[in-house]
Design a protein around this motif. Structure first.
Motif, PDB file in Angstrom:
ATOM      1  N   GLU A 236       0.837  -1.200   0.000  1.00 36.61           N
ATOM      2  CA  GLU A 236       0.000   0.000   0.000  1.00 36.61           C
ATOM      3  C   GLU A 236       0.875   1.255   0.000  1.00 36.61           C
ATOM      4  O   GLU A 236       0.947   1.998   0.983  1.00 36.61           O
ATOM      5  CB  GLU A 236      -0.926   0.001   1.228  1.00 36.61           C
ATOM      6  CG  GLU A 236      -1.869  -1.178   1.322  1.00 36.61           C
ATOM      7  CD  GLU A 236      -3.022  -1.092   0.335  1.00 36.61           C
ATOM      8  OE1 GLU A 236      -3.193  -0.018  -0.279  1.00 36.61           O
ATOM      9  OE2 GLU A 236      -3.754  -2.085   0.188  1.00 36.61           O
ATOM     10  N   PRO A 237       1.578   1.538  -1.114  1.00 33.68           N
ATOM     11  CA  PRO A 237       2.479   2.695  -1.140  1.00 33.68           C
ATOM     12  C   PRO A 237       1.772   4.021  -0.908  1.00 33.68           C
ATOM     13  O   PRO A 237       2.351   4.941  -0.310  1.00 33.68           O
ATOM     14  CB  PRO A 237       3.104   2.630  -2.539  1.00 33.68           C
ATOM     15  CG  PRO A 237       2.168   1.790  -3.353  1.00 33.68           C
ATOM     16  CD  PRO A 237       1.592   0.805  -2.399  1.00 33.68           C
ATOM     17  N   ALA A 238       0.532   4.161  -1.359  1.00 35.45           N
ATOM     18  CA  ALA A 238      -0.191   5.423  -1.163  1.00 35.45           C
ATOM     19  C   ALA A 238      -0.465   5.664   0.320  1.00 35.45           C
ATOM     20  O   ALA A 238      -0.386   6.810   0.799  1.00 35.45           O
ATOM     21  CB  ALA A 238      -1.494   5.409  -1.956  1.00 35.45           C
ATOM     22  N   VAL A 239      -0.781   4.602   1.036  1.00 33.93           N
ATOM     23  CA  VAL A 239      -1.009   4.737   2.475  1.00 33.93           C
ATOM     24  C   VAL A 239       0.287   5.106   3.187  1.00 33.93           C
ATOM     25  O   VAL A 239       0.308   5.983   4.067  1.00 33.93           O
ATOM     26  CB  VAL A 239      -1.602   3.440   3.056  1.00 33.93           C
ATOM     27  CG1 VAL A 239      -1.724   3.537   4.579  1.00 33.93           C
ATOM     28  CG2 VAL A 239      -2.964   3.154   2.432  1.00 33.93           C
ATOM     29  N   ARG A 240       1.382   4.479   2.785  1.00 39.61           N
ATOM     30  CA  ARG A 240       2.667   4.810   3.402  1.00 39.61           C
ATOM     31  C   ARG A 240       3.037   6.263   3.130  1.00 39.61           C
ATOM     32  O   ARG A 240       3.550   6.969   4.010  1.00 39.61           O
ATOM     33  CB  ARG A 240       3.771   3.881   2.885  1.00 39.61           C
ATOM     34  CG  ARG A 240       3.530   2.404   3.184  1.00 39.61           C
ATOM     35  CD  ARG A 240       4.821   1.597   3.134  1.00 39.61           C
ATOM     36  NE  ARG A 240       5.601   1.830   1.931  1.00 39.61           N
ATOM     37  CZ  ARG A 240       5.456   1.162   0.787  1.00 39.61           C
ATOM     38  NH1 ARG A 240       4.521   0.215   0.702  1.00 39.61           N
ATOM     39  NH2 ARG A 240       6.220   1.412  -0.258  1.00 39.61           N
ATOM     40  N   ALA A 241       2.760   6.729   1.922  1.00 38.86           N
ATOM     41  CA  ALA A 241       3.045   8.126   1.591  1.00 38.86           C
ATOM     42  C   ALA A 241       2.204   9.058   2.450  1.00 38.86           C
ATOM     43  O   ALA A 241       2.689  10.094   2.934  1.00 38.86           O
ATOM     44  CB  ALA A 241       2.787   8.384   0.108  1.00 38.86           C
ATOM     45  N   GLY A 242       0.950   8.689   2.669  1.00 38.99           N
ATOM     46  CA  GLY A 242       0.088   9.492   3.516  1.00 38.99           C
ATOM     47  C   GLY A 242       0.554   9.537   4.953  1.00 38.99           C
ATOM     48  O   GLY A 242       0.435  10.571   5.631  1.00 38.99           O
TER      49      GLY A 242
ATOM     50  N   ASP B 105      -1.033  13.033   6.156  1.00 42.45           N
ATOM     51  CA  ASP B 105      -2.386  13.052   5.611  1.00 42.45           C
ATOM     52  C   ASP B 105      -3.192  11.816   6.016  1.00 42.45           C
ATOM     53  O   ASP B 105      -4.427  11.819   5.907  1.00 42.45           O
ATOM     54  CB  ASP B 105      -2.340  13.143   4.083  1.00 42.45           C
ATOM     55  CG  ASP B 105      -1.762  14.466   3.600  1.00 42.45           C
ATOM     56  OD1 ASP B 105      -2.003  15.481   4.277  1.00 42.45           O
ATOM     57  OD2 ASP B 105      -1.054  14.478   2.566  1.00 42.45           O
TER      58      ASP B 105
ATOM     59  N   GLU C 172     -11.060  -2.488  -0.132  1.00 45.89           N
ATOM     60  CA  GLU C 172      -9.954  -1.558  -0.317  1.00 45.89           C
ATOM     61  C   GLU C 172      -9.406  -1.092   1.027  1.00 45.89           C
ATOM     62  O   GLU C 172     -10.167  -0.867   1.965  1.00 45.89           O
ATOM     63  CB  GLU C 172     -10.399  -0.345  -1.135  1.00 45.89           C
ATOM     64  CG  GLU C 172     -10.834  -0.681  -2.549  1.00 45.89           C
ATOM     65  CD  GLU C 172     -11.289   0.568  -3.294  1.00 45.89           C
ATOM     66  OE1 GLU C 172     -10.896   1.688  -2.885  1.00 45.89           O
ATOM     67  OE2 GLU C 172     -12.047   0.421  -4.271  1.00 45.89           O
TER      68      GLU C 172
ATOM     69  N   ARG D 269      -8.482   1.652   2.863  1.00 40.45           N
ATOM     70  CA  ARG D 269      -8.676   3.105   2.829  1.00 40.45           C
ATOM     71  C   ARG D 269      -8.849   3.611   4.251  1.00 40.45           C
ATOM     72  O   ARG D 269      -9.966   3.708   4.768  1.00 40.45           O
ATOM     73  CB  ARG D 269      -9.894   3.471   1.982  1.00 40.45           C
ATOM     74  CG  ARG D 269      -9.726   3.194   0.489  1.00 40.45           C
ATOM     75  CD  ARG D 269     -10.998   3.476  -0.269  1.00 40.45           C
ATOM     76  NE  ARG D 269     -11.512   4.822   0.032  1.00 40.45           N
ATOM     77  CZ  ARG D 269     -12.724   5.247  -0.335  1.00 40.45           C
ATOM     78  NH1 ARG D 269     -13.536   4.437  -0.997  1.00 40.45           N
ATOM     79  NH2 ARG D 269     -13.114   6.458  -0.032  1.00 40.45           N
TER      80      ARG D 269
ATOM     81  N   ASP E 162       9.623   1.151   2.702  1.00 38.45           N
ATOM     82  CA  ASP E 162       9.919   1.914   1.490  1.00 38.45           C
ATOM     83  C   ASP E 162      11.183   1.363   0.834  1.00 38.45           C
ATOM     84  O   ASP E 162      12.214   1.191   1.494  1.00 38.45           O
ATOM     85  CB  ASP E 162      10.115   3.391   1.830  1.00 38.45           C
ATOM     86  CG  ASP E 162       8.827   4.046   2.311  1.00 38.45           C
ATOM     87  OD1 ASP E 162       7.751   3.599   1.880  1.00 38.45           O
ATOM     88  OD2 ASP E 162       8.906   4.980   3.128  1.00 38.45           O
TER      89      ASP E 162
END
Length: 393
Positions: free
Chosen positions: A246-252, A257, A317, A319, A360
């Motif tokens: 879940e790269p988007a979650v890690r970025a958040g 965010d 998902e 989320r 990462d």
């Protein structure tokens, strides 16, 4: 199907209530709908917890003799207790795991996790594979529990082996030889618990002071060591594995965010370490339009209830923060709701906050493998290594 594929089959079509026959020919009603699962958990009169700790594979005489030789007993104490003694026993255990006491452990746990993460980062930077189960998550819950509750003086490895053996002995499909081997391991450590229950301080002393007999003290310690820490180390491993994809979650998380607490709740919804729990019908009735005769074994599919589209916006998902994310039943509900939920959430929040950056730039070498088990997922490893960089970089 009753034992295999609980995690992978949650997305397949299933009725609200389904009849399934297990590997030894026992009929069960599997309940999948969130509202119906909660209904059963919230009604301990019609749906009793008496079978919660029954072995799903009947034990042969040889295994029973081994347990008897160690004076093994699991009287109604916590998860399997529908008697009047349950509220008092639960209150004593809950006080030992009081939120204020749990919160006081957070700085110590954070420092320990940071130390381990630094060591794992160094190994990754050196090109070495690391096992985020064995080298990070496996013993963390036990170490925290030992700071909250006085436990027998036993090596961490021995406690972990006992806990995993108990989860397999009581909840897995097994052959006779394996049952005897597991009974030997569980029975041996049960003797250690029995000796500690007679003289130990902390929780054991509080239960003795409350007039509870030795078998009840042993039963409470047994359940804490099996369900109170082993399931949390399983969840930490499963959650880290999920976050690796879940790269988007890690970025958040990096930018702030995405809230750590929301990640934990979404992880509990989608990756619960306890996928089912059991009840037995005390009276004739119906459930979701299905007849439920008294004595029927009911398997509550907690993992699928967490993906019920009636309670969550995007069921499949990851989320964090989405509508319905926190309405999962990973900790159960009702009078037998997990007494250690605050502790498990705190431990998961620390690991997410401190260890997620390790994911990462890594590739998964060996994902967690979970053995066949009705209720517990029991991942055995989670190995990652840094993605190799081109030679000119």
């Amino acid at each position: 199907m009753l034992f295999s594929g609980w995690a992978s089959e949650v997305e397949a079509p299933w009725p609200d209530v389904a009849e399934v026959t297990d590997h030894v020919g026992v009929r069960h009603l599997v309940v999948t709908r969130h509202a119906l699962v909660r209904q059963v958990l919230a009604d301990p009169v019609r749906y009793r917890p008496d079978n919660a700790l029954d072995a799903v594979t009947p034990m042969p005489v040889t295994a029973l003799r081994v347990l008897a030789g160690h004076r093994f007993r699991l009287p109604p104490t916590l998860a399997n207790n529908s008697a009047a003694s349950h509220p008092e026993i639960r209150a004593i255990v809950a006080d030992a795991l009081h939120p204020a006491r749990v919160a006081a452990q957070r700085p110590w746990l954070t420092a320990l996790v940071r130390e381990r993460v630094a060591r794992l980062r160094a190994a990754l930077d050196a090109g070495e594979p690391v096992d985020l189960y064995a080298d990070l998550a496996a013993d963390l819950p036990l170490l925290v529990l030992a700071r909250l509750v006085e436990l027998p003086d036993a090596p961490v490895g021995a406690v972990k082996e006992f806990a995993r053996a108990a989860l397999e002995l009581f909840w897995a499909p097994l052959d006779g030889d394996r049952q005897v081997a597991l009974a030997t391991e569980v029975g041996r450590f049960h003797g250690v618990l029995r000796e500690f229950a007679a003289t130990g301080g902390g929780l054991a002393a509080e239960l003795r002071a409350g007039g509870h007999p030795p078998d009840v003290v042993v039963g409470a310690l047994f359940f804490l060591l099996v369900a109170g820490q082993e399931t949390t180390s399983q969840f930490l491993t499963l959650l880290l594995h999920r976050l690796a994809g879940e790269p988007a979650v890690r970025a958040g998380l990096r930018t702030g965010d995405v809230a750590v607490a929301d990640v934990v709740e979404e992880g509990l919804r989608l990756e619960p370490p306890i996928v089912t729990w059991r009840r037995v019908a005390a009276v004739d009735g119906t459930l979701g339009g299905t007849a439920v005769p008294a004595g029927t074994s009911i398997v509550l599919w907690l993992a699928r209830a967490g993906r019920d589209p009636a309670i969550v916006e995007s069921p499949d998902e990851f989320r964090p923060g989405q509508r319905g994310s926190r309405r999962h039943l990973a900790f159960g509900a009702g009078a037998h709701r997990c007494v250690g939920d605050v502790l498990a959430r705190m431990e998961a929040a620390v690991v997410v906050a401190e260890a997620t950056p390790l994911l990462d730039g890594v590739t998964v070498v060996r994902p967690p493998w979970c053995p066949d088990n009705l209720t517990f997922r029991m991942p055995d490893a989670f190995v990652v290594r840094s993605v190799e960089r081109p030679a000119d970089q």
